[in-house]
Design a protein around this motif. Structure first.
Motif, PDB file in Angstrom:
ATOM      1  N   ASP A  92     -34.720  -4.737   4.849  1.00  0.00           N
ATOM      2  CA  ASP A  92     -34.788  -3.940   3.625  1.00  0.00           C
ATOM      3  C   ASP A  92     -35.445  -2.589   3.873  1.00  0.00           C
ATOM      4  O   ASP A  92     -35.602  -1.788   2.953  1.00  0.00           O
ATOM      5  CB  ASP A  92     -35.547  -4.700   2.528  1.00  0.00           C
ATOM      6  CG  ASP A  92     -34.677  -5.790   1.915  1.00  0.00           C
ATOM      7  OD1 ASP A  92     -33.455  -5.791   2.178  1.00  0.00           O
ATOM      8  OD2 ASP A  92     -35.209  -6.637   1.179  1.00  0.00           O
ATOM      9  N   SER A 121     -29.961  -2.044   8.754  1.00  0.00           N
ATOM     10  CA  SER A 121     -30.592  -2.388   7.472  1.00  0.00           C
ATOM     11  C   SER A 121     -29.722  -3.418   6.766  1.00  0.00           C
ATOM     12  O   SER A 121     -28.589  -3.696   7.176  1.00  0.00           O
ATOM     13  CB  SER A 121     -30.743  -1.146   6.578  1.00  0.00           C
ATOM     14  OG  SER A 121     -29.504  -0.796   5.976  1.00  0.00           O
ATOM     15  N   TYR A 123     -28.629  -2.937   3.804  1.00  0.00           N
ATOM     16  CA  TYR A 123     -27.939  -2.170   2.768  1.00  0.00           C
ATOM     17  C   TYR A 123     -26.563  -1.723   3.252  1.00  0.00           C
ATOM     18  O   TYR A 123     -26.361  -1.462   4.434  1.00  0.00           O
ATOM     19  CB  TYR A 123     -28.745  -0.917   2.404  1.00  0.00           C
ATOM     20  CG  TYR A 123     -29.963  -1.180   1.554  1.00  0.00           C
ATOM     21  CD1 TYR A 123     -29.972  -0.891   0.190  1.00  0.00           C
ATOM     22  CD2 TYR A 123     -31.128  -1.702   2.114  1.00  0.00           C
ATOM     23  CE1 TYR A 123     -31.090  -1.116  -0.584  1.00  0.00           C
ATOM     24  CE2 TYR A 123     -32.252  -1.942   1.346  1.00  0.00           C
ATOM     25  CZ  TYR A 123     -32.227  -1.645  -0.008  1.00  0.00           C
ATOM     26  OH  TYR A 123     -33.341  -1.873  -0.778  1.00  0.00           O
ATOM     27  N   LYS A 177     -26.764  -2.409  -2.414  1.00  0.00           N
ATOM     28  CA  LYS A 177     -26.383  -3.782  -2.105  1.00  0.00           C
ATOM     29  C   LYS A 177     -25.363  -4.245  -3.135  1.00  0.00           C
ATOM     30  O   LYS A 177     -25.348  -3.762  -4.266  1.00  0.00           O
ATOM     31  CB  LYS A 177     -27.599  -4.713  -2.117  1.00  0.00           C
ATOM     32  CG  LYS A 177     -28.573  -4.475  -0.979  1.00  0.00           C
ATOM     33  CD  LYS A 177     -29.656  -5.562  -0.961  1.00  0.00           C
ATOM     34  CE  LYS A 177     -30.650  -5.334   0.183  1.00  0.00           C
ATOM     35  NZ  LYS A 177     -31.668  -6.406   0.241  1.00  0.00           N
ATOM     36  N   ALA A 181     -29.780  -7.923  -6.803  1.00  0.00           N
ATOM     37  CA  ALA A 181     -30.786  -6.898  -7.089  1.00  0.00           C
ATOM     38  C   ALA A 181     -31.357  -6.354  -5.793  1.00  0.00           C
ATOM     39  O   ALA A 181     -31.439  -7.067  -4.790  1.00  0.00           O
ATOM     40  CB  ALA A 181     -31.901  -7.504  -7.943  1.00  0.00           C
ATOM     41  N   PHE A 182     -31.744  -5.073  -5.802  1.00  0.00           N
ATOM     42  CA  PHE A 182     -32.290  -4.469  -4.590  1.00  0.00           C
ATOM     43  C   PHE A 182     -33.213  -3.314  -4.948  1.00  0.00           C
ATOM     44  O   PHE A 182     -33.163  -2.765  -6.051  1.00  0.00           O
ATOM     45  CB  PHE A 182     -31.171  -3.973  -3.666  1.00  0.00           C
ATOM     46  CG  PHE A 182     -30.274  -2.934  -4.278  1.00  0.00           C
ATOM     47  CD1 PHE A 182     -30.554  -1.575  -4.162  1.00  0.00           C
ATOM     48  CD2 PHE A 182     -29.143  -3.317  -4.982  1.00  0.00           C
ATOM     49  CE1 PHE A 182     -29.730  -0.623  -4.709  1.00  0.00           C
ATOM     50  CE2 PHE A 182     -28.303  -2.359  -5.543  1.00  0.00           C
ATOM     51  CZ  PHE A 182     -28.595  -1.009  -5.409  1.00  0.00           C
ATOM     52  N   GLU A 183     -34.056  -2.958  -3.986  1.00  0.00           N
ATOM     53  CA  GLU A 183     -34.955  -1.818  -4.151  1.00  0.00           C
ATOM     54  C   GLU A 183     -34.162  -0.528  -3.992  1.00  0.00           C
ATOM     55  O   GLU A 183     -33.395  -0.369  -3.041  1.00  0.00           O
ATOM     56  CB  GLU A 183     -36.064  -1.870  -3.093  1.00  0.00           C
ATOM     57  CG  GLU A 183     -37.036  -0.690  -3.168  1.00  0.00           C
ATOM     58  CD  GLU A 183     -38.026  -0.684  -2.021  1.00  0.00           C
ATOM     59  OE1 GLU A 183     -38.762   0.318  -1.888  1.00  0.00           O
ATOM     60  OE2 GLU A 183     -38.041  -1.664  -1.260  1.00  0.00           O
ATOM     61  N   LEU A 184     -34.334   0.389  -4.942  1.00  0.00           N
ATOM     62  CA  LEU A 184     -33.592   1.646  -4.914  1.00  0.00           C
ATOM     63  C   LEU A 184     -34.089   2.549  -3.792  1.00  0.00           C
ATOM     64  O   LEU A 184     -35.285   2.765  -3.628  1.00  0.00           O
ATOM     65  CB  LEU A 184     -33.737   2.365  -6.262  1.00  0.00           C
ATOM     66  CG  LEU A 184     -32.919   3.646  -6.436  1.00  0.00           C
ATOM     67  CD1 LEU A 184     -31.424   3.324  -6.409  1.00  0.00           C
ATOM     68  CD2 LEU A 184     -33.295   4.348  -7.740  1.00  0.00           C
ATOM     69  N   LYS A 185     -33.139   3.074  -3.006  1.00  0.00           N
ATOM     70  CA  LYS A 185     -33.452   4.029  -1.956  1.00  0.00           C
ATOM     71  C   LYS A 185     -32.927   5.406  -2.365  1.00  0.00           C
ATOM     72  O   LYS A 185     -31.851   5.518  -2.952  1.00  0.00           O
ATOM     73  CB  LYS A 185     -32.793   3.624  -0.634  1.00  0.00           C
ATOM     74  CG  LYS A 185     -33.117   2.211  -0.175  1.00  0.00           C
ATOM     75  CD  LYS A 185     -34.551   2.073   0.297  1.00  0.00           C
ATOM     76  CE  LYS A 185     -34.791   0.682   0.875  1.00  0.00           C
ATOM     77  NZ  LYS A 185     -36.172   0.501   1.361  1.00  0.00           N
ATOM     78  N   ASP A 224     -37.685   3.690   6.834  1.00  0.00           N
ATOM     79  CA  ASP A 224     -37.597   4.211   5.460  1.00  0.00           C
ATOM     80  C   ASP A 224     -38.025   5.673   5.325  1.00  0.00           C
ATOM     81  O   ASP A 224     -38.034   6.213   4.214  1.00  0.00           O
ATOM     82  CB  ASP A 224     -38.409   3.367   4.475  1.00  0.00           C
ATOM     83  CG  ASP A 224     -37.535   2.391   3.699  1.00  0.00           C
ATOM     84  OD1 ASP A 224     -36.302   2.484   3.814  1.00  0.00           O
ATOM     85  OD2 ASP A 224     -38.083   1.546   2.980  1.00  0.00           O
TER      86      ASP A 224
END
Length: 366
Positions: A92, A121, A123, A177, A181-185, A224
């Motif tokens: 991630d 990654s 993603y 993704k 649900a996923f963390e916004l990049k 990141d």
């Protein structure tokens, strides 16, 4: 069966397809139902319909535009058979690399080069890869599409004749993704000067954890963090963080070599080109003294970062010139880094004007 304009094709190693509307330099420009053109190598196209059967479809293709839904839905034919993503621990965190691999490292003046995008990654990346000559204000898209998680994608093949026409390279991407649900990049844009002369010099190709052979690589995102030349789209000021020291088939999964940090540090010589054009893009207005001070600062920075790695070899390329930079380096080594061995670097590999420094040896008279 060779693909031609008007044929309906599917992509061999990627999701999607459409009608070929243009062919140039072994690249097919494939338009989907929305009129969006995707450049792809001809050998990556699988013909599923002849031109005579799709003539009306070709006539209906309009100027390219961004499709209303850039990410294919689960119900589309392109994703019905898509395999579930196997996520990796730590995946991630984005690690994105643009790399160029020579077909034959022994004949760099004659060989071709493959451009890869490495997505280390969990993603998906919706991205474009672009190039342009310095004299041209507009960019040319060489590849646009989606790269899967933990994948290394072949973007295009460059010949030695293509290299002089490329002065700048750029990559833009959005990470996401599917179906979870996923963390916004943040969307990232990367732009860099492309020095084609490096492709004729063996010492410019370095070992990389993602490749079996040495490559010329550009770190776009590392852990990141946007690297040198990359920035979050929308930022007024590019986040130009310092690049970390340097330590094929068509498309293949990412494979990391599990080598210890110490082994990586000592395996191959670290090559540092101190020519000012290799250190900064724009040095207009700098005096000779300013340039020399900048080169010495980079030399000290490299030495200080590697002093703890006993036996590490570093090649400093300073050129012949009048010998001012070389004398300045020798003075630094004599008074500041006395525990290092110094000798001329291999002429066969690096030409005239290169000095080899070995960390941790007994002091040597200069």
């Amino acid at each position: 069966m060779a693909a031609k304009i008007g044929d309906t094709v599917r992509f061999l190693n990627d999701i999607g397809g459409g009608v070929i509307v243009k062919i140039k330099d072994n690249m097919a420009y494939v338009a989907d139902d929305d009129g969006f053109e995707t450049p792809i190598l001809l050998r990556e196209c699988v013909v599923v319909g002849q031109a005579s059967q799709t003539a009306k479809k070709v006539e209906a293709v309009v100027s390219p535009r961004i499709p209303e839904n850039a990410v294919p839905s689960k119900s589309t034919d392109a994703t019905v058979d898509a395999e579930p993503v196997e996520e990796t621990d730590g995946g991630d965190v984005l690690n994105i690399v643009l790399a160029f691999e020579a077909h034959d490292l022994r004949h760099l003046s004659l060989t071709g080069f493959d451009a890869y995008l490495v997505n280390d990654s969990n993603y998906y990346l919706y991205f474009t890869f672009m190039t342009k000559p310095e004299s041209d204000a507009e960019w040319m898209t060489r590849y646009a599409g989606v790269v899967e998680p933990n994948f290394q994608l072949l973007l295009t093949e460059l010949s030695t004749a293509d290299l002089p026409e490329i002065d700048r390279i750029a990559v833009q991407f959005v990470a996401f993704k599917r179906d979870k649900a996923f963390e916004l990049k943040a969307p990232i844009a990367f732009e860099s000067r492309f020095d084609s002369s490096k492709f004729a010099r063996l010492h410019c190709f370095h070992s990389n954890v993602y490749f079996d052979d040495p490559v010329i690589a550009y770190d776009i995102v590392k852990d990141d963090a946007a690297q040198r030349g990359a920035y979050e789209i929308g930022d007024a000021i590019a986040k130009d963080s310092e690049k970390a020291p340097a330590e094929a088939p068509k498309s293949r999964p990412v494979k990391k070599h599990h080598t210890s940090v110490k082994a990586q540090k000592n395996a191959d010589p670290l090559v540092v080109d101190l020519h000012i054009g290799e250190l900064i893009d724009d040095y207009a207005g700098l005096s000779n003294a300013d340039i020399l001070n900048y080169q010495i600062d980079r030399f000290r920075e490299t030495m200080d970062e590697n002093m703890r790695f006993g036996g590490k070899k570093i090649i400093f390329i300073h050129g012949k010139g009048e010998g001012v930079l070389r004398q300045a380096l020798l003075k630094e080594l004599n008074y500041r880094y006395k525990n290092c061995d110094v000798q001329d670097a291999s002429f066969r590999e690096y030409g005239y004007g290169a000095t080899q420094v070995t960390i941790g040896s007994r002091p040597k008279k200069l």
